[in-house]
Each structure stands twice: as C-alpha cells, then as structure tokens.
Scaffold this active site. Sequence first.
Site, short mmCIF file in Angstrom:
data_model
loop_
_atom_site.label_atom_id
_atom_site.label_comp_id
_atom_site.label_asym_id
_atom_site.label_seq_id
_atom_site.Cartn_x
_atom_site.Cartn_y
_atom_site.Cartn_z
N HIS A 1 17.45 33.44 -119.36
CA HIS A 1 16.17 33.98 -119.84
C HIS A 1 15.29 32.80 -120.28
O HIS A 1 15.07 32.57 -121.46
CB HIS A 1 16.45 34.92 -121.03
CG HIS A 1 15.27 35.75 -121.46
ND1 HIS A 1 15.17 36.30 -122.71
CD2 HIS A 1 14.16 36.15 -120.80
CE1 HIS A 1 14.05 37.00 -122.82
NE2 HIS A 1 13.41 36.92 -121.67
N ASP B 1 9.82 33.39 -117.40
CA ASP B 1 10.76 34.33 -118.02
C ASP B 1 12.21 34.14 -117.58
O ASP B 1 13.11 34.32 -118.38
CB ASP B 1 10.32 35.77 -117.72
CG ASP B 1 10.95 36.79 -118.66
OD1 ASP B 1 10.88 36.60 -119.89
OD2 ASP B 1 11.53 37.78 -118.17
N SER C 1 12.70 37.57 -126.31
CA SER C 1 11.51 38.31 -125.88
C SER C 1 10.41 38.21 -126.93
O SER C 1 10.67 38.33 -128.13
CB SER C 1 11.88 39.77 -125.67
OG SER C 1 12.91 39.86 -124.71
N ARG D 1 1.26 44.81 -121.97
CA ARG D 1 1.57 43.71 -121.03
C ARG D 1 0.57 43.64 -119.89
O ARG D 1 -0.17 44.59 -119.63
CB ARG D 1 2.96 43.95 -120.43
CG ARG D 1 4.08 44.02 -121.46
CD ARG D 1 5.09 42.96 -121.28
NE ARG D 1 5.99 42.84 -122.42
CZ ARG D 1 6.78 41.79 -122.60
NH1 ARG D 1 6.78 40.79 -121.76
NH2 ARG D 1 7.56 41.72 -123.67
N TYR E 1 9.14 51.89 -117.81
CA TYR E 1 8.64 50.68 -118.44
C TYR E 1 9.34 49.39 -118.00
O TYR E 1 10.56 49.31 -118.00
CB TYR E 1 8.75 50.78 -119.98
CG TYR E 1 7.94 49.68 -120.61
CD1 TYR E 1 6.58 49.82 -120.77
CD2 TYR E 1 8.53 48.46 -120.94
CE1 TYR E 1 5.81 48.79 -121.27
CE2 TYR E 1 7.77 47.43 -121.44
CZ TYR E 1 6.41 47.60 -121.60
OH TYR E 1 5.66 46.57 -122.08
N CYS F 1 8.74 35.64 -127.90
CA CYS F 1 8.85 34.47 -128.78
C CYS F 1 8.26 33.21 -128.15
O CYS F 1 8.54 32.10 -128.60
CB CYS F 1 10.30 34.24 -129.17
SG CYS F 1 10.92 35.52 -130.29
N LYS G 1 15.08 42.12 -115.39
CA LYS G 1 16.20 41.89 -116.32
C LYS G 1 17.51 42.44 -115.76
O LYS G 1 18.57 41.83 -115.92
CB LYS G 1 15.88 42.49 -117.69
CG LYS G 1 14.68 41.83 -118.39
CD LYS G 1 14.86 40.37 -118.47
CE LYS G 1 13.79 39.50 -119.08
NZ LYS G 1 12.72 39.94 -119.86
N ARG H 1 11.77 47.96 -123.70
CA ARG H 1 13.17 48.08 -123.30
C ARG H 1 13.93 48.90 -124.35
O ARG H 1 13.58 48.91 -125.52
CB ARG H 1 13.82 46.71 -123.16
CG ARG H 1 13.37 45.94 -121.91
CD ARG H 1 14.09 44.61 -121.77
NE ARG H 1 13.70 43.67 -122.80
CZ ARG H 1 14.39 43.43 -123.91
NH1 ARG H 1 15.56 44.03 -124.12
NH2 ARG H 1 13.94 42.58 -124.80
P1 GTP Z 1 8.73 38.07 -123.11
O1 GTP Z 1 7.80 38.29 -121.98
O2 GTP Z 1 8.94 39.31 -123.93
O3 GTP Z 1 10.03 37.49 -122.69
O4 GTP Z 1 7.98 37.10 -124.17
P2 GTP Z 1 7.68 35.52 -124.18
O5 GTP Z 1 8.87 34.78 -124.69
O6 GTP Z 1 7.13 35.09 -122.87
O7 GTP Z 1 6.55 35.41 -125.32
P3 GTP Z 1 4.99 35.10 -125.19
O8 GTP Z 1 4.70 33.71 -124.71
O9 GTP Z 1 4.35 36.20 -124.46
O10 GTP Z 1 4.55 35.16 -126.72
C1 GTP Z 1 4.77 36.29 -127.52
C2 GTP Z 1 3.91 36.25 -128.75
O11 GTP Z 1 4.16 35.06 -129.50
C3 GTP Z 1 2.41 36.25 -128.41
O12 GTP Z 1 1.74 37.12 -129.28
C4 GTP Z 1 2.00 34.82 -128.64
O13 GTP Z 1 0.65 34.72 -129.01
C5 GTP Z 1 2.96 34.34 -129.74
N1 GTP Z 1 3.24 32.88 -129.60
C6 GTP Z 1 3.56 32.23 -128.47
N2 GTP Z 1 3.69 30.89 -128.68
C7 GTP Z 1 3.44 30.70 -130.00
C8 GTP Z 1 3.42 29.52 -130.83
O14 GTP Z 1 3.65 28.39 -130.41
N3 GTP Z 1 3.13 29.73 -132.16
C9 GTP Z 1 2.88 30.98 -132.66
N4 GTP Z 1 2.61 31.09 -133.96
N5 GTP Z 1 2.89 32.11 -131.89
C10 GTP Z 1 3.16 31.97 -130.58
C1 SPV Z 2 11.34 40.88 -122.23
O1 SPV Z 2 11.44 41.86 -122.98
O2 SPV Z 2 12.01 39.83 -122.40
C2 SPV Z 2 10.36 40.89 -121.12
C3 SPV Z 2 9.70 42.17 -120.79
O3 SPV Z 2 10.17 39.87 -120.49
S1 SPV Z 2 10.74 43.24 -119.91
O4 SPV Z 2 10.35 43.23 -118.50
O5 SPV Z 2 10.51 44.60 -120.45
O6 SPV Z 2 12.10 42.84 -120.04
MN MN Z 3 11.48 38.15 -121.25
#
Ligand code: GTP
Ligand code: SPV
Ligand code: MN
Length: 597
Positions: free
Chosen positions: A227, A278, A249, A367, A198, A251, A207, A70
Amino acid sequence: MPSKLAALNRWVDDVAKRTRPDHVHWCDGSQAEYDQLVDAMLKTGDLIELNQQTHPRCYLHRSDPQDVARVEQLTVICSKNKDDAGPNNIWMDPAEAHAKIDALFEGCMAGRTLYVIPYCMGPLGSPLSRCGVEITDSPYVVANMRIMTRMGTAAQERIEREGTFIKALHSIGELDPERRWIMHFPEELTIKSFGSGYGGNALLGKKCHALRIGSYQARIEGWLAEHMLIVGIENPRHEIRYVAAAFPSACGKTNLSMLIPPEGYQRDGWKVWTVGDDICWMRPGKDGRLYAINPEAGYFGVAPGTSKKTNPNALAMLQHDTIFTNVAVTADNQPWWEGLDDRKPVKDWQGRDYDPANGPAAHPNSRFTVRANQCPSWSPEAESDQGVPIDAIVFGGRRGSVVPLVFEARDWTHGVLIGASMASETTAAATDVGVPIRRDPMAMKPFCGYNYGDYFAHWLSFDQPGAKLPKVYQVNWFRKSSDGKFLWPGFGDNMRVLEWMLKRVAGDAGAIETPIGNLPSADDLNLDGLHLSDGALDELFRVDSAEWRAEEAAVGEYLASYGSHIPDALLAEHQRVVAALDAETDVSAMPRRAAAS
Ligand code: GTP
Ligand code: SPV
Ligand code: MN
C-alpha cells in the site's frame, strides 16, 4: 464478445446462470463504450452532470449514504486454514463463505446488465503485471475501472495468452449494509463482493486484487504487493531517484506522490515525478535492487483538503474527465469540498440544501477518479515494463505525539521492525474501525491477505547476499503542539525530508544515532524559507525515552499476539531496541536537535 479462453466463458456462463441478468456485455474498454455508459448513467441519475464549461466531461456520483467507505468488519479472508489468515484478518471457512455469498448472488442481476471487465494491473507488457476479470452489475464500477486500470480487449488478449486470471465477482445487490460481504479466497484466486458500490469494496482490481490477493501471490512468487505511493525525485543534476512510501488510508500518499517542491528547490531545478499514489508491486531485479511498478492507471483520491495550496497538481488534473463521488456542489454546479476554497456550497454530498448543522458539505471520504496521466507531474516511467528502482522505503502514520518528523532504520531488519511497529490514527476511509488509533504495520492492516507474522518473515527474506536494498525511514507529518496544531507544514515542504533521505542514500548527509534510529543532525535538513513557530523544531525531533519505552512495550505485546508466526529475527531486533532504550537512564541524554538559527 465471448473469449477464446474456455475457462473464462465457462465462469461467465456460470455466474450468469446464478445471477440471471437481462443482458451480458463484454467490455472492450473503448472511449465509445465509456461515453455510452456515461450517457446511460446520466439518464438513470447514477451520474449527475457538473458544470461543463469549467469542468468538461466531469460528473458527480452520489453513493447511498450507508455506502461511503470500505467496510473492514465485512471484509474477510477465506483461506483453508484459519491460521493462514492470521489474527490481522477476519477469517471465514471457504465453503461456508461461498454458500453465504452465493445465496445473495442468486437472481441478483435480474433487470440489470452483467458487465464482463477484463483488466490488467500494471503495464500491459510487463512481466510484473497480473490480470483479472471483474464481473459487475454496476455501470459506475465499469466507468471507474476504465479509469483505474488497463481494461478491455488488450487485457483480455493477455489473459487468453496466459490462460489464468483472478475471478472477481461483484454485485451492488440492494446496497443493504445487512446484506454486504467483501470476500477473498486467496487459494482459489477468487474475490466475491456483494452489496456495496464503493471504491475499495467494488473496484475489485484495487485493494481486493492488487493488495489482498496480490500479497498472497507475492509471498509465493517472491515479490511484494504494498500500500505504497511511488515518486521520483529529480535533483538539479537531473538524476532521478525513486521512493516508495506506505501511509495508511487518508494519511498522505496521493499528496506526497505529486508534491510541488518549495520555491527555492524549484529555482535550483528539483522536480517531482508521480509513478503511483496508492499501490506498489516490487521485485528484486538482476542487479539486486528492488524494481517497482504501479499496478493502477488512475487515482481514486481523497477530495477534502485538496487545494491550490496543498496539492496544485491534483487540482489541475481534476479540471476535466473526472468522476467525483460524494462531493458537494456550488451554485454554478462546480464540485466543492472542505478545504478547497472559501466559496460556499449549495448542495451537500447527499444532494440536500447545504446546512452546516448536517455536518461537512462533502463527505470526509469523498473522492475523485481520474486517469493517472492527467496529473502534470505524471511520470512516463509509470508505463515502464521493468519498473523503477527504489532507493528509499518510507513508513508513516498519523501520530499526534511520540513519533518524530523523520528517522532512519539502521539496516533492513530494523526497517522491517519499524514498518511492523507502525500505528496510526484512524480516518474516514473505513467505517466502524472503532478505535482512535491502531497498529497498522506497513499500512497494510486492512489489506494483507495472509498472516502478518508470515508477512514480516517474507519482508525479512529479501535481505540476501547480493541484494541492494533501499534504505528505510519512518516519517510523521502529523505531530501536534500542546495546543493541537500541526507542528510541520507538510505537503510541499515534505520535500525537505525527502532530500535528507536521498542525501543519506548517496552518503552525503549526517545523522545522529539514537536507540530508535538515526535522526537528522542540526545542519542536515534544509529549512531555507521555512517559518516554523517557536520551539516547533525541538518538538518535531523530540525523542522522549519514557514515551518510547511505552511505545516499544505496546509493539512487543502486538508482535506477541502473532505467536509462533513472528520470525525470531524480528523479536531479536525488537529486543535490541528495547535494551538500547533501557540503557538510556537519563531522558535528557537522548540526542535532541537544536533549533536551527
Ligand atoms: P488513500 O487514498 O485513502 O489511501 O489516502 P492517501 O494516503 O492517498 O491520503 P491523501 O494524500 O489523499 O491525504 C489524505 C488527507 O491528509 C487529505 O485531507 C490531505 O489534505 C491530508 N494530508 C496529506 N498530506 C499531508 C501533510 O503533509 N500534512 C498534513 N497536515 N495533512 C496532509
Ligand atoms: C484506501 O482506503 O486506502 C483507498 C480508497 O485508497 S479505497 O479504494 O476505498 O480502498
Ligand atoms: Mn489507499
């Protein structure tokens, strides 16, 4: 097939006149249509076939290297009054914005096909769902929208019944970062996006619609567009309680939404049900509880870090019918990313021979796009028209220090303050954010379509007589030791924290009151089978009053930057927390959790 709705036909005609495509294709959303698009993209190289023995119907897309996340600096809110967009957004005058972006759209689809994608965010029959139509010249966007939304004829029929829809216009243009804008016109229910292919820039139902325009509509109509993931936790008595959690994002939302509980929990009969990973739309039901739907039908998830150990459910769902974007490949043409396993990739995300000197093999924001029901923990309630009742709302960020593993808000107003006070380290999900850590209230900084001050007031407004609101929590999976290692194992073990929350909801667990909120007491967290390093538990729950005074001072300054839009009740709540911290003259008097024996 053109629509029965004149307004829709007229809009498509107007766009076609401006963009001058060779063909116009109305998407029906069928499998045959998807298969044809895939075939065509395999020919043009937009998609690359992956190993069909190990990964049937899985494909790889390589983005332009300058188009991998983004772009918040180019994402604007074009409300009539600048003040309505707020300091949290980049504002542009609507007339000026239209002129700027319409000039880019002029003739941009020559030699291309214009796709009309009617889509529904949320179950097709749900009163909480909202529809839109995306026009795009990217077949990759069409394929992704088919996975991520309820798209095609059925959505078009709902739009024709309702007579209204969000107009979402997109062109990849030349993928030139200098000719790129993601524009939102909330008052016109319109989105215009140019120059990026993207994720969040291009899949406009996500979003742009479900959060930026959605949050604007939600405020007017009395609901919340957030979110947040939505997860159901089933206890050994087969009661399922639902939790919604907002993390910025990259996290941890996708991971928490499909976590596999630790072994002991599984033996006892605990189960996890994934409703969404999400986005969450919630509204009060007749019984005063908040009911939530996931407006999406798929996951657009972060690949790096996904492994058999961290997220086995995700790994299982990615074995077939998945589009991968910007991952690496192995010698036998399987998708690969950092953290997956110890195999060595041969090609990096740009298709170059893998060389560690070029950085990670998979892009850090690479992704997968996959249908939601491919997840083994997918909840059939994701199709429920009325949504699921939410018992707990969780806010969390990436904080290497200061913020303890978990604490609970005293009440709704305090919960709104906790959400408004969130901060997090920035990640690869957005480019050019420019700061290592930033305030990200409710994980909505990049997504709130109007003034944050008004948004906090909207959140507070749900506290009404008869409301049965969820309890609110803050978590931090990312606190680090002095040698820079995560103190908490995270992933499946986050179940232990969720259990404490749900016990609190049921009135079955204790807590220690502190000025920042309620922390679990020594016996309240189930740590069976968990091996933490020495002192980790103390550090995870340490609440340092000096650090917290500094934190609350920063929060105070941040809230003040919204001027008169910040509700008095929120400022008063902040003052209450500051005063309680000031009354703690002795740091050692702050309740601390003793290490479990
Ligand atoms: P968006 O799709 O961008 O909104 O991200 P998201 O909030 O869904 O994050 P996602 O679950 O994909 O995790 C992002 C990164 O954080 C990945 O590399 C995970 O492996 C890492 N991660 C997720 N949960 C944990 C956790 O409990 N501990 C740690 N140390 N890392 C984590
Ligand atoms: C984020 O960035 O929080 C995502 C991926 O979930 S995107 O679709 O690019 O917003
Ligand atoms: Mn997201």
